[in-house]
Design an enzyme around this catalytic site. Sequence first.
Site, PDB file in Angstrom:
ATOM      1  N   ARG A 144      -3.046   5.616   3.849  1.00 31.42           N
ATOM      2  CA  ARG A 144      -3.034   4.155   3.751  1.00 31.42           C
ATOM      3  C   ARG A 144      -1.639   3.676   4.119  1.00 31.42           C
ATOM      4  NH1 ARG A 144       0.993   4.151   1.048  1.00 31.42           N
ATOM      5  NH2 ARG A 144       0.715   1.930   0.773  1.00 31.42           N
ATOM      6  N   LYS A 186       0.130  -6.479   0.720  1.00 28.94           N
ATOM      7  CA  LYS A 186      -0.639  -6.152  -0.491  1.00 28.94           C
ATOM      8  C   LYS A 186      -0.757  -7.346  -1.438  1.00 28.94           C
ATOM      9  CE  LYS A 186      -2.330  -3.143  -1.217  1.00 28.94           C
ATOM     10  NZ  LYS A 186      -3.737  -3.148  -0.775  1.00 28.94           N
ATOM     11  N   ALA A 239      -0.046   0.327   6.661  1.00 30.83           N
ATOM     12  CA  ALA A 239      -0.406  -0.094   8.015  1.00 30.83           C
ATOM     13  C   ALA A 239       0.030   0.874   9.118  1.00 30.83           C
ATOM     14  CB  ALA A 239       0.138  -1.500   8.260  1.00 30.83           C
ATOM     15  N   ASP A 264       1.132  -5.903   6.593  1.00 30.63           N
ATOM     16  CA  ASP A 264      -0.064  -5.338   7.237  1.00 30.63           C
ATOM     17  C   ASP A 264      -0.419  -6.074   8.523  1.00 30.63           C
ATOM     18  OD1 ASP A 264      -0.368  -4.578   4.221  1.00 30.63           O
ATOM     19  OD2 ASP A 264      -1.551  -3.179   5.429  1.00 30.63           O
TER      20      ASP A 264
END
Length: 348
Positions: A48, A250, A50, A239
């Site tokens: 996980r 987030k 980006a 992201d």
Amino acid sequence: MPFDWKTVDWDNGRVRMIDQTRLPETVEWLALETVEEVARAIEIMQVRGAPAIGATAALGMALCASQSKASDSRSLLEDLSRARDRLARTRPTAVNLFWALERMQAAAQKLAGRFVPEIRQGLLNEALAVLDEDVQANRRMGRSGGALIPDGATVLTHCNAGALATVGYGTALGVIRGAAEAGKRIRVLADETRPRLQGMKLTAWELHQDGIQVTIISDNMSGSLMRQGKIDCAVVGADRIAANGDTANKIGTYTVAVLCREHGIPFYVAAPLSTIDWSLESGDQIPIEERDSREVTHIGDTRIAPEGVPALNPSFDVTPAALVTALITERGVVHRPDRDALKVLLER
Ligand code: MRU
């Protein structure tokens, strides 16, 4: 022990990655052998962050090429196009995923008409270039961003934008590493980052490995600490950044940015150029992933919420560009990022 391995890599025909769902208890390496396994690893967040998702998708495309039974370039490109579609369906918000898939597709198109082994090798080279460039970009951000952090600072970070969220070194944590490598004394406050706890499980773990002083706080503590003058700046990753500088990161990042503005504390975003989505005018257009509400209502398999009460679980939020003190990229630092400042960055 310094954190100096690659979070994702190519290993003898397989995609090798550290299983982030097992950290910090267990350091376990996965060796993935099919595109489907790679796609699942992204979906269930074994990998996980980006840039790490983008790098994994690039390796997934190289894996497809290396395993394809196609005997001519046209059928290989068809296999690659199917792999691209599967990998693109994994997580919607981090634009690095789509950026990497497009880059791999473009590389395949350029090689169309060549012999299959040449295409395979070309795609592997391209994926490995994505990995190398990621680490180099992070180190550059570490140098320029690290200069913004004062000696002796207490730095707040949210989620994990570290080596684990990239191929190595990290974006936001790369900035912190850059400051520490420049000899500054840095203390990090890591938001635990409900519901998946990336801050507590991953950020705290990797900084602790590196010997950087880190303290975990729950997500609701930072406002009070800022009011007491105990936080000097915040650094987060991203992201997807729209062309006007609005930044998705987030869930909870927006809250941190608003609190920083209220308390006059610099709020920095560190991200490579591959995180900027030039096709989106503003952050309102960024697709926000909604994950299973069990991530909120349960800890492991144990329900901690009352039966029958629903929970929301948007995985990201959008921070308006106006709240960002500076965007740190591999091409330099942009103070007060907006549409014009980002255009200048693109032309640099
Ligand atoms: O849901 P995740 O863990 O993939 O979210 C990660 C983040 O929000 C990171 O801050 C972001 O991807 C930047 S990573 C360099």
